[in-house]
Write a protein that holds these residues in place. Structure first.
Motif, PDB file in Angstrom:
ATOM      1  N   ASP A 103      39.804  30.830 -15.866  1.00 29.07           N
ATOM      2  CA  ASP A 103      40.308  30.223 -14.641  1.00 29.07           C
ATOM      3  C   ASP A 103      39.337  30.399 -13.486  1.00 29.07           C
ATOM      4  N   ASN A 104      38.647  31.533 -13.427  1.00 33.12           N
ATOM      5  CA  ASN A 104      37.626  31.708 -12.402  1.00 33.12           C
ATOM      6  C   ASN A 104      36.545  30.645 -12.523  1.00 33.12           C
ATOM      7  N   LEU A 105      36.133  30.357 -13.749  1.00 35.61           N
ATOM      8  CA  LEU A 105      35.097  29.346 -13.969  1.00 35.61           C
ATOM      9  C   LEU A 105      35.631  27.941 -13.697  1.00 35.61           C
ATOM     10  N   GLU A 118      34.996  21.454 -18.655  1.00 37.76           N
ATOM     11  CA  GLU A 118      35.047  22.291 -19.858  1.00 37.76           C
ATOM     12  C   GLU A 118      33.674  22.406 -20.507  1.00 37.76           C
ATOM     13  N   GLU A 119      32.918  21.327 -20.482  1.00 34.70           N
ATOM     14  CA  GLU A 119      31.569  21.356 -21.044  1.00 34.70           C
ATOM     15  C   GLU A 119      30.676  22.299 -20.227  1.00 34.70           C
ATOM     16  N   ARG A 120      30.797  22.220 -18.920  1.00 32.53           N
ATOM     17  CA  ARG A 120      29.990  23.082 -18.057  1.00 32.53           C
ATOM     18  C   ARG A 120      30.355  24.555 -18.258  1.00 32.53           C
ATOM     19  N   ILE A 121      31.638  24.828 -18.432  1.00 32.16           N
ATOM     20  CA  ILE A 121      32.068  26.209 -18.660  1.00 32.16           C
ATOM     21  C   ILE A 121      31.494  26.730 -19.965  1.00 32.16           C
ATOM     22  N   ARG A 122      31.528  25.909 -21.009  1.00 33.71           N
ATOM     23  CA  ARG A 122      30.943  26.329 -22.296  1.00 33.71           C
ATOM     24  C   ARG A 122      29.450  26.631 -22.140  1.00 33.71           C
ATOM     25  N   ASP A 123      28.753  25.771 -21.412  1.00 33.74           N
ATOM     26  CA  ASP A 123      27.320  25.970 -21.229  1.00 33.74           C
ATOM     27  C   ASP A 123      27.040  27.248 -20.430  1.00 33.74           C
ATOM     28  N   GLU A 133      33.456  36.237 -24.856  1.00 29.33           N
ATOM     29  CA  GLU A 133      34.477  36.754 -25.764  1.00 29.33           C
ATOM     30  C   GLU A 133      35.696  37.293 -25.017  1.00 29.33           C
ATOM     31  N   LYS A 134      35.596  37.372 -23.687  1.00 30.58           N
ATOM     32  CA  LYS A 134      36.717  37.841 -22.870  1.00 30.58           C
ATOM     33  C   LYS A 134      37.219  36.757 -21.933  1.00 30.58           C
ATOM     34  N   ARG A 135      36.993  35.507 -22.295  1.00 33.63           N
ATOM     35  CA  ARG A 135      37.270  34.401 -21.382  1.00 33.63           C
ATOM     36  C   ARG A 135      38.746  34.287 -21.023  1.00 33.63           C
ATOM     37  N   GLN A 146      29.930  43.079 -15.831  1.00 34.97           N
ATOM     38  CA  GLN A 146      30.460  41.829 -16.387  1.00 34.97           C
ATOM     39  C   GLN A 146      30.980  40.920 -15.273  1.00 34.97           C
ATOM     40  N   GLN A 147      31.545  41.506 -14.230  1.00 42.96           N
ATOM     41  CA  GLN A 147      31.976  40.686 -13.094  1.00 42.96           C
ATOM     42  C   GLN A 147      30.784  40.023 -12.419  1.00 42.96           C
ATOM     43  N   GLN A 148      29.659  40.754 -12.351  1.00 39.43           N
ATOM     44  CA  GLN A 148      28.451  40.145 -11.786  1.00 39.43           C
ATOM     45  C   GLN A 148      27.978  38.987 -12.647  1.00 39.43           C
ATOM     46  N   MET A 149      28.068  39.141 -13.958  1.00 39.22           N
ATOM     47  CA  MET A 149      27.725  38.042 -14.850  1.00 39.22           C
ATOM     48  C   MET A 149      28.639  36.846 -14.597  1.00 39.22           C
ATOM     49  N   LEU A 150      29.922  37.119 -14.377  1.00 41.61           N
ATOM     50  CA  LEU A 150      30.877  36.044 -14.113  1.00 41.61           C
ATOM     51  C   LEU A 150      30.528  35.320 -12.821  1.00 41.61           C
TER      52      LEU A 150
END
Length: 243
Positions: A103-105, A118-123, A133-135, A146-150
């Motif tokens: 949802d953040n993405l 959805e395509e952009r989120i996958r990329d 793996e924690k989407r 991991q939050q910084q990665m997000l």
């Protein structure tokens, strides 16, 4: 009549900005070309984050101009800049902790159609398998790294032509710092320009193509990162000994 694309994707010309009556930036000139990584270095308080905020429309400037792909950003908003392709990942962890990673993405891509979003989120997640793996987990359950990665992934969802990364290594372990820098290199390989504000000088110099150094709100050095004796020139620039 055919007109060629501008040499510089981003160009600041004589930029001046500050907060209230306090002027922070003084006649700043800076450029980022298509498909390159530019490092912006300098001690704390040099004006680096202020410059990034001015470039992305978060802070209005009082003099000078900012051109993106040859067009002035004067009077524009951060949303206007992002829609043009200039995306600013601000220092610190800015995620909605009660929402899932997915949802953040999705919020980062709210203004595009669902299928494309959805395509952009996958990329974007493909760059960060640790959070892919924690989407479906809450963002608040992620580690700080991991939050910084997000946060970076949120920027990637916007499909930037130029990604501004402000202190992406702040608070990260050395392993995660290397992961973020690896992503920046992959973005460049794919044609995305990156403007990197970073305190880890050696890592930034190893990654970037060119650099600017700031002190007291001014650009005091610009150079190719492969130029000789660069560390000494940086030290001289920081301490005001530049010519």
């Amino acid at each position: 009549m055919h007109t060629s694309a501008p040499e510089n994707l981003l160009q600041a010309q004589g930029l001046e900005a500050g907060y209230g009556k306090i002027r922070i930036l003084h006649n700043v000139d800076l450029a980022v070309r298509p498909g390159e990584i530019v490092a912006l270095l300098g001690p704390n308080g040099a004006g680096k984050s202020t410059l990034m905020r001015a470039l992305s429309g978060l802070l209005p400037w009082t003099a000078g101009d900012v051109l993106f792909d040859g067009k002035s950003l004067r009077g524009g908003t951060p949303r206007d800049a992002a829609q043009a392709g200039l995306v600013h990942v601000i220092e610190g962890h800015h995620v909605f902790t009660q929402l899932s990673v997915q949802d953040n993405l999705s919020l980062a891509g709210y203004d595009v159609r669902k299928h494309e979003r959805e395509e952009r989120i996958r990329d974007a997640l493909a760059f960060f398998p640790e959070i892919e793996e924690k989407r479906h987990e809450r963002a608040g359950a992620l580690s700080g790294g991991q939050q910084q990665m997000l946060v970076v992934a949120q920027g990637l969802v916007k499909r930037p032509r130029l990604l501004i990364l402000d202190e992406p290594s702040a608070g990260l372990s050395p392993v995660l710092v290397d992961r973020v820098f690896e992503v920046a290199a992959r973005l460049r390989d794919g044609g995305t320009s990156v403007l990197l504000v970073e305190q880890l000088v050696e890592k930034a110099l190893a990654l970037a193509d060119r650099l600017y150094a700031m002190a007291h709100g001014e650009i005091v050095l610009q150079a190719d990162t492969k130029e000789p004796d660069l560390q000494r020139r940086l030290e001289e620039a920081y301490f005001g000994q530049h010519a």
